[in-house]
Design an enzyme around this catalytic site. Structure first.
Site, PDB file in Angstrom:
ATOM      1  N   LYS A 185     -24.709  70.382 -67.687  1.00  0.00           N
ATOM      2  CA  LYS A 185     -23.917  71.093 -66.675  1.00  0.00           C
ATOM      3  C   LYS A 185     -23.511  72.489 -67.127  1.00  0.00           C
ATOM      4  O   LYS A 185     -23.653  73.460 -66.387  1.00  0.00           O
ATOM      5  CB  LYS A 185     -22.672  70.274 -66.310  1.00  0.00           C
ATOM      6  CG  LYS A 185     -21.863  70.868 -65.158  1.00  0.00           C
ATOM      7  CD  LYS A 185     -22.670  70.923 -63.882  1.00  0.00           C
ATOM      8  CE  LYS A 185     -21.912  71.536 -62.728  1.00  0.00           C
ATOM      9  NZ  LYS A 185     -22.769  71.741 -61.559  1.00  0.00           N
ATOM     10  N   VAL A 186     -22.987  72.598 -68.325  1.00  0.00           N
ATOM     11  CA  VAL A 186     -22.521  73.898 -68.825  1.00  0.00           C
ATOM     12  C   VAL A 186     -23.463  74.360 -69.941  1.00  0.00           C
ATOM     13  O   VAL A 186     -23.641  73.674 -70.944  1.00  0.00           O
ATOM     14  CB  VAL A 186     -21.086  73.808 -69.376  1.00  0.00           C
ATOM     15  CG1 VAL A 186     -20.638  75.157 -69.900  1.00  0.00           C
ATOM     16  CG2 VAL A 186     -20.134  73.315 -68.281  1.00  0.00           C
TER      17      VAL A 186
END
Length: 341
Positions: free
Chosen positions: A336-337
């Site tokens: 996600k990041v």
């Protein structure tokens, strides 16, 4: 079982509605500040889907104001340590997480170089949010799927809101106020015939022109991310300058066809690709779906068409991923990041 990606596509309308309500005063103040500053340049700072938001913002700024808007490579600050010369300009950083070190460092360098630092961020407690002078929260809430959808739509809307407030564009502002209701109405699944054709694809072109070039880039990224299809984005003005040689019978071309002045410049390129054997899927406002057309809701301001188009496309990407037996929420090699230095 419903994917997080599909749930978050459905949540995009609510995110935009919250953002419009929460940022009213912030946008009014920022608009007045930008008019007073009258910057000669807008510099954007972003990566991934957020950089596609930045490209959309570039077209909005340049079309509405005539002021140049350009993306600045974060490595200028993180790797090369070159001092920025941005006195009197504006830097706009865009990020869902606000936690990638290179984006934070570049925004810091822009401030040191004299820019008014603005950030469009979903996580208001992030390092990027604190490294800015003017914060515009995206208000998308937590996003569970790796594939960003509602935060991307929120980022596009935030960019449009910024430009509308800055240039006192009443038509754009009024159209934005109606955007949540339009997005809520876009719930139809993509045509099964379209999915069947794309399911056999290993390569594809995604085309745009003008402001839809930004969402063509985002759509190509999503096809890679969720479906493992090697999709490349091009301007319809550039695709015949070399890339068209890759086209043969059945080669898929997804085209985001706008209603504004860019439309007539795009149609001859699509005709040439069709003549070369490509199967063109047009995504455009109005009409009905069929095997070669994904219809989107009409919107009063044509500059908002890209927001509505990419929202409809996300359903196509999610359904195609599941048709291919893939989990759209959990790509194999992504997270996600992404914290780039």
């Amino acid at each position: 079982m419903t994917s997080y990606m599909l749930q978050e596509i459905d949540e995009a309308a609510g995110a935009v509605a919250r953002q419009l309500a929460d940022n009213t005063e912030r946008l009014a103040e920022l608009g007045a500040r930008l008019r007073s500053l009258d910057p000669p340049l807008v510099a954007t700072i972003a990566r991934g889907s957020s950089d596609c938001c930045a490209l959309y913002l570039k077209y909005l700024v340049e079309i509405v104001s005539g002021i140049p808007c350009a993306s600045v490579g974060p490595s200028i600050a993180t790797l090369y340590r070159t001092p920025m010369r941005l006195a009197g300009s504006v830097s706009i950083a865009i990020s869902q997480s606000g936690r990638s070190p290179d984006i934070v460092d570049m925004q810091r360098a822009a401030r040191r170089g004299g820019a008014l630092a603005v950030a469009l961020v979903n996580d208001v407690a992030s390092p990027l949010a604190t490294e800015t002078e003017v914060l515009l929260p995206l208000c998308a809430g937590i996003e569970h799927s790796v594939a960003a959808t509602k935060s991307m739509v929120a980022g596009l809307a935030a960019g449009a809101g910024l430009v509308a407030a800055w240039r006192e564009d009443r038509q754009l502002a009024d159209a934005l106020s109606g955007l949540p209701e339009i997005l809520r109405g876009q719930t139809a699944p993509p045509p099964s015939e379209m999915l069947e054709h794309l399911a056999s694809a290993r390569n594809a072109f995604v085309l745009g022109r003008g402001a839809t070039l930004a969402i063509a880039a985002e759509a190509a990224l999503k096809l890679k991310e969720t479906c493992a299809i090697h999709a490349e984005a091009y301007s319809a003005a550039e695709v015949l300058h070399g890339p068209a040689e890759l086209v043969d019978s059945g080669f898929p071309v997804i085209a985001f066809v706008p209603s504004d002045a860019a439309r007539q410049g795009m149609l001859p390129a699509l005709a040439a690709l069709t003549n070369a054997g490509a199967t063109v899927i047009a995504i455009e406002a109005g009409g009905t779906d069929d095997a070669h057309r994904l219809a989107t809701a009409k919107v009063e301001a044509t500059l908002l068409e890209p927001v509505v188009m990419i929202h409809r496309f996300y359903r196509l990407a999610e359904a195609l991923a599941r048709r291919l037996g893939r989990d759209p929420d959990r790509p194999r090699n992504l997270r996600k990041v992404t914290e780039t230095i």
